[in-house]
Design a protein around this motif. Structure first.
Motif, PDB file in Angstrom:
ATOM      1  N   ASN A 199     -22.526 -26.932  71.218  1.00 22.24           N
ATOM      2  CA  ASN A 199     -22.181 -26.641  72.615  1.00 22.24           C
ATOM      3  C   ASN A 199     -22.683 -27.773  73.526  1.00 22.24           C
ATOM      4  OD1 ASN A 199     -24.904 -25.930  73.755  1.00 22.24           O
ATOM      5  ND2 ASN A 199     -24.809 -24.402  72.126  1.00 22.24           N
ATOM      6  N   ALA A 200     -22.131 -27.792  74.754  1.00 24.68           N
ATOM      7  CA  ALA A 200     -22.384 -28.914  75.675  1.00 24.68           C
ATOM      8  C   ALA A 200     -23.869 -29.102  75.960  1.00 24.68           C
ATOM      9  CB  ALA A 200     -21.620 -28.675  76.974  1.00 24.68           C
ATOM     10  N   LYS A 201     -24.620 -28.000  76.098  1.00 19.48           N
ATOM     11  CA  LYS A 201     -26.053 -28.116  76.456  1.00 19.48           C
ATOM     12  C   LYS A 201     -26.840 -28.788  75.334  1.00 19.48           C
ATOM     13  CE  LYS A 201     -26.675 -24.707  79.947  1.00 19.48           C
ATOM     14  NZ  LYS A 201     -26.144 -23.357  80.042  1.00 19.48           N
ATOM     15  N   VAL A 202     -26.465 -28.524  74.097  1.00 20.82           N
ATOM     16  CA  VAL A 202     -27.140 -29.179  72.965  1.00 20.82           C
ATOM     17  C   VAL A 202     -26.734 -30.656  72.914  1.00 20.82           C
ATOM     18  CG1 VAL A 202     -27.292 -29.273  70.434  1.00 20.82           C
ATOM     19  CG2 VAL A 202     -27.472 -27.067  71.614  1.00 20.82           C
ATOM     20  N   LEU A 203     -25.452 -30.928  73.109  1.00 20.60           N
ATOM     21  CA  LEU A 203     -24.993 -32.327  73.022  1.00 20.60           C
ATOM     22  C   LEU A 203     -25.643 -33.189  74.104  1.00 20.60           C
ATOM     23  CD1 LEU A 203     -21.207 -32.067  71.988  1.00 20.60           C
ATOM     24  CD2 LEU A 203     -23.210 -32.480  70.558  1.00 20.60           C
ATOM     25  N   GLU A 204     -25.925 -32.586  75.273  1.00 24.61           N
ATOM     26  CA  GLU A 204     -26.602 -33.361  76.334  1.00 24.61           C
ATOM     27  C   GLU A 204     -27.974 -33.864  75.889  1.00 24.61           C
ATOM     28  OE1 GLU A 204     -26.815 -30.873  79.811  1.00 24.61           O
ATOM     29  OE2 GLU A 204     -24.613 -30.889  79.956  1.00 24.61           O
ATOM     30  N   LEU A 205     -28.573 -33.188  74.928  1.00 22.97           N
ATOM     31  CA  LEU A 205     -29.920 -33.564  74.481  1.00 22.97           C
ATOM     32  C   LEU A 205     -29.899 -34.598  73.353  1.00 22.97           C
ATOM     33  CD1 LEU A 205     -31.368 -29.925  74.310  1.00 22.97           C
ATOM     34  CD2 LEU A 205     -31.792 -31.626  76.112  1.00 22.97           C
ATOM     35  N   ALA A 206     -28.685 -34.949  72.902  1.00 20.67           N
ATOM     36  CA  ALA A 206     -28.582 -35.759  71.681  1.00 20.67           C
ATOM     37  C   ALA A 206     -28.771 -37.256  71.933  1.00 20.67           C
ATOM     38  CB  ALA A 206     -27.227 -35.519  71.025  1.00 20.67           C
ATOM     39  N   ASP A 207     -29.431 -37.927  70.981  1.00 16.13           N
ATOM     40  CA  ASP A 207     -29.485 -39.398  70.978  1.00 16.13           C
ATOM     41  C   ASP A 207     -28.279 -39.948  70.239  1.00 16.13           C
ATOM     42  OD1 ASP A 207     -32.192 -39.941  72.113  1.00 16.13           O
ATOM     43  OD2 ASP A 207     -32.761 -38.624  70.459  1.00 16.13           O
ATOM     44  N   TYR A 208     -27.753 -39.151  69.322  1.00 23.45           N
ATOM     45  CA  TYR A 208     -26.591 -39.583  68.547  1.00 23.45           C
ATOM     46  C   TYR A 208     -25.714 -38.365  68.300  1.00 23.45           C
ATOM     47  CZ  TYR A 208     -23.677 -40.831  64.585  1.00 23.45           C
ATOM     48  OH  TYR A 208     -22.587 -41.023  63.768  1.00 23.45           O
ATOM     49  N   ILE A 209     -24.388 -38.553  68.444  1.00 21.07           N
ATOM     50  CA  ILE A 209     -23.426 -37.473  68.160  1.00 21.07           C
ATOM     51  C   ILE A 209     -22.464 -37.992  67.100  1.00 21.07           C
ATOM     52  CG2 ILE A 209     -21.561 -36.033  69.115  1.00 21.07           C
ATOM     53  CD1 ILE A 209     -22.938 -36.347  71.884  1.00 21.07           C
ATOM     54  N   GLY A 210     -22.340 -37.278  65.997  1.00 19.26           N
ATOM     55  CA  GLY A 210     -21.412 -37.747  64.961  1.00 19.26           C
ATOM     56  C   GLY A 210     -21.214 -36.714  63.866  1.00 19.26           C
ATOM     57  N   SER A 211     -20.330 -37.069  62.938  1.00 18.02           N
ATOM     58  CA  SER A 211     -20.010 -36.180  61.811  1.00 18.02           C
ATOM     59  C   SER A 211     -21.238 -36.017  60.910  1.00 18.02           C
ATOM     60  CB  SER A 211     -18.866 -36.782  60.999  1.00 18.02           C
ATOM     61  OG  SER A 211     -19.353 -37.889  60.255  1.00 18.02           O
ATOM     62  N   THR A 212     -21.128 -35.183  59.917  1.00 19.64           N
ATOM     63  CA  THR A 212     -22.269 -35.003  59.003  1.00 19.64           C
ATOM     64  C   THR A 212     -22.623 -36.336  58.338  1.00 19.64           C
ATOM     65  OG1 THR A 212     -20.714 -34.238  57.299  1.00 19.64           O
ATOM     66  CG2 THR A 212     -21.876 -32.551  58.546  1.00 19.64           C
ATOM     67  N   SER A 213     -21.612 -37.102  57.925  1.00 17.55           N
ATOM     68  CA  SER A 213     -21.898 -38.421  57.323  1.00 17.55           C
ATOM     69  C   SER A 213     -22.539 -39.349  58.341  1.00 17.55           C
ATOM     70  CB  SER A 213     -20.621 -39.110  56.848  1.00 17.55           C
ATOM     71  OG  SER A 213     -20.084 -38.427  55.783  1.00 17.55           O
ATOM     72  N   GLY A 214     -22.052 -39.272  59.593  1.00 22.10           N
ATOM     73  CA  GLY A 214     -22.606 -40.116  60.649  1.00 22.10           C
ATOM     74  C   GLY A 214     -24.083 -39.797  60.879  1.00 22.10           C
ATOM     75  N   ILE A 215     -24.407 -38.520  60.894  1.00 23.65           N
ATOM     76  CA  ILE A 215     -25.800 -38.096  61.101  1.00 23.65           C
ATOM     77  C   ILE A 215     -26.680 -38.625  59.960  1.00 23.65           C
ATOM     78  CG2 ILE A 215     -27.286 -36.019  61.004  1.00 23.65           C
ATOM     79  CD1 ILE A 215     -25.097 -34.605  62.706  1.00 23.65           C
ATOM     80  N   ILE A 216     -26.175 -38.488  58.739  1.00 22.91           N
ATOM     81  CA  ILE A 216     -26.956 -38.935  57.573  1.00 22.91           C
ATOM     82  C   ILE A 216     -27.121 -40.457  57.606  1.00 22.91           C
ATOM     83  CG2 ILE A 216     -26.886 -39.123  55.042  1.00 22.91           C
ATOM     84  CD1 ILE A 216     -25.529 -36.225  55.191  1.00 22.91           C
ATOM     85  N   ALA A 217     -26.040 -41.173  57.937  1.00 20.34           N
ATOM     86  CA  ALA A 217     -26.113 -42.639  57.993  1.00 20.34           C
ATOM     87  C   ALA A 217     -27.081 -43.088  59.092  1.00 20.34           C
ATOM     88  CB  ALA A 217     -24.724 -43.224  58.234  1.00 20.34           C
ATOM     89  N   TYR A 218     -27.046 -42.396  60.245  1.00 21.09           N
ATOM     90  CA  TYR A 218     -27.944 -42.761  61.350  1.00 21.09           C
ATOM     91  C   TYR A 218     -29.398 -42.625  60.884  1.00 21.09           C
ATOM     92  CZ  TYR A 218     -29.991 -42.958  66.026  1.00 21.09           C
ATOM     93  OH  TYR A 218     -30.728 -43.322  67.119  1.00 21.09           O
ATOM     94  N   ALA A 219     -29.717 -41.484  60.276  1.00 21.27           N
ATOM     95  CA  ALA A 219     -31.106 -41.259  59.838  1.00 21.27           C
ATOM     96  C   ALA A 219     -31.498 -42.273  58.754  1.00 21.27           C
ATOM     97  CB  ALA A 219     -31.276 -39.833  59.323  1.00 21.27           C
ATOM     98  N   ALA A 220     -30.547 -42.590  57.861  1.00 25.36           N
ATOM     99  CA  ALA A 220     -30.858 -43.520  56.762  1.00 25.36           C
ATOM    100  C   ALA A 220     -31.211 -44.905  57.304  1.00 25.36           C
ATOM    101  CB  ALA A 220     -29.664 -43.614  55.814  1.00 25.36           C
ATOM    102  N   ASP A 221     -30.557 -45.314  58.400  1.00 25.46           N
ATOM    103  CA  ASP A 221     -30.732 -46.681  58.911  1.00 25.46           C
ATOM    104  C   ASP A 221     -31.746 -46.795  60.041  1.00 25.46           C
ATOM    105  OD1 ASP A 221     -28.787 -47.397  57.173  1.00 25.46           O
ATOM    106  OD2 ASP A 221     -27.155 -47.400  58.642  1.00 25.46           O
ATOM    107  N   SER A 222     -32.237 -45.655  60.522  1.00 30.25           N
ATOM    108  CA  SER A 222     -33.073 -45.680  61.723  1.00 30.25           C
ATOM    109  C   SER A 222     -34.536 -45.988  61.383  1.00 30.25           C
ATOM    110  CB  SER A 222     -32.998 -44.308  62.396  1.00 30.25           C
ATOM    111  OG  SER A 222     -33.992 -44.197  63.384  1.00 30.25           O
ATOM    112  N   PRO A 223     -35.219 -46.743  62.267  1.00 38.37           N
ATOM    113  CA  PRO A 223     -36.654 -46.944  62.048  1.00 38.37           C
ATOM    114  C   PRO A 223     -37.478 -45.694  62.388  1.00 38.37           C
ATOM    115  CG  PRO A 223     -35.918 -48.083  64.048  1.00 38.37           C
ATOM    116  CD  PRO A 223     -34.699 -47.477  63.424  1.00 38.37           C
ATOM    117  N   ALA A 224     -36.857 -44.713  63.053  1.00 37.97           N
ATOM    118  CA  ALA A 224     -37.607 -43.509  63.446  1.00 37.97           C
ATOM    119  C   ALA A 224     -38.084 -42.743  62.214  1.00 37.97           C
ATOM    120  CB  ALA A 224     -36.722 -42.606  64.308  1.00 37.97           C
ATOM    121  N   LYS A 225     -39.141 -41.952  62.411  1.00 39.01           N
ATOM    122  CA  LYS A 225     -39.735 -41.214  61.286  1.00 39.01           C
ATOM    123  C   LYS A 225     -39.510 -39.707  61.421  1.00 39.01           C
ATOM    124  CE  LYS A 225     -42.451 -44.393  59.127  1.00 39.01           C
ATOM    125  NZ  LYS A 225     -41.938 -44.864  57.875  1.00 39.01           N
TER     126      LYS A 225
END
Ligand code: 13P
Ligand code: SF4
Length: 305
Positions: A199-225
């Motif tokens: 929903n819109a309120k959750v998406l407003e809080l997001a640093d990244y919005i994407g498909s399940t693969s996109g989410i996994i790829a973002y986490a795989a490549d991110s320096p964040a812990k």
């Protein structure tokens, strides 16, 4: 023989491969030959050499596999595994929109039945919706059924007039922004990764919005812990495989897709053994619904319009 050995043997006997979505149980993902998001699974279905495809996911995924590979045997471990959003639009709503805007393109999210795809001009997944809508020649777009993905696309493609339907995924629509905010307060360094069905309120809080693969790829490549994950909990299996050093947090009301969780290893073995859970699509839907999916693959690959 244990269940995994049984599945391996049956796969060889039936010339079968197992395709699984990231939302099914981890042990089913572990037994699959291919695991991915809806776009990846559709692309694969169109090109695999094997005779039998076993779809570990909900029915629209098996239908897409059958539409893109009509000569193959498509098996579903559970024929009742369904996505409620896939039914959330009527033919009347599509006809009314077409009457109002003669140049309309009806864009259906892949989370839709074969019948809905047959009324549509092109299909999209969460991984390619922005690209495909941007590339359409039409000014007016009716995006069905998901209102949240439609709104996200409308924000990214402001040059188009996008009519938003009112379908939604119960799992993502009901996610509570307060619970995500509480996680952010507890973990201020964490990145929030969200699926566009939220929903819109959750998406407003997001640093990244994407498909399940996109989410996994973002986490795989991110320096964040640390990551706050706003999608179905099944993605945790692959997230932890890719980032064993990172911490992943989910909303307190755990997002669980009942349809996806119907798939078990026992049902996979049974479907392979007796071949009874055959997925088929009505003959009259095969051509128009298949065309909608093929057009998606063409535009996504940069070949079509
Ligand atoms: P993906 O295409 O991102 O894998 O999403 C499918 C889905 O059903 C999300 O709820
Ligand atoms: Fe459908 Fe939602 Fe389940 Fe995805 S998570 S399959 S959209 S009910």
């Amino acid at each position: 023989m244990n269940i995994l050995e049984t599945i391996e043997q049956l796969k060889k006997e039936k010339d079968a491969v197992i395709l699984a979505h990231y939302y099914v149980e981890g042990e089913v993902q572990a037994a699959a030959d291919y695991v991915g998001d809806s776009f990846y699974l559709s692309k694969l279905a169109a090109g695999l050499p094997n005779k039998t495809l076993v779809f570990c996911g909900v029915s629209f995924m098996g239908e897409s596999g059958k539409l893109l590979s009509p000569d193959k045997t498509v098996l579903m471990p559970d024929l009742e595994a369904d996505c409620p959003m896939a039914h959330m639009v009527t033919k009347e709503a599509v006809q009314a929109a077409r009457e109002k805007y003669p140049d309309l393109a009806v864009v259906c999210y892949v989370n839709s039945t074969a019948e809905i795809k047959s009324w549509s001009d092109v299909c999209v997944t969460s991984a390619n919706a922005v690209k495909i809508v941007r590339n359409l020649p039409n000014e007016h777009i009716f995006f069905i059924p998901d209102k949240n993905l439609a709104r996200h696309v409308a924000q990214q493609v402001p040059e188009k007039h996008i009519l938003i339907h009112d379908g939604y995924c119960p799992v993502h629509e009901e996610m509570k922004a307060e619970e995500i905010k509480a996680l952010k307060e507890g973990h201020p360094q964490a990145k929030v990764l969200a699926h566009p069905e939220c929903n819109a309120k959750v998406l407003e809080l997001a640093d990244y919005i994407g498909s399940t693969s996109g989410i996994i790829a973002y986490a795989a490549d991110s320096p964040a812990k640390e990551f706050i994950i706003a999608t179905e909990e099944g993605v945790l299996y692959e997230l932890e495989r890719k980032r064993p050093d990172a911490a992943f947090y989910f909303a307190e009301t755990r997002p669980v897709c009942e349809g996806m969780k119907r798939i078990t290893l026992e049902k996979v073995a049974q479907a392979l053994r007796d071949g009874e859970n055959l997925l088929d699509v009505k003959e009259e839907l095969k051509e128009p619904a298949g065309r909608t999916l093929k057009r998606m693959l063409e535009i996504a690959s940069g070949k079509g319009k």
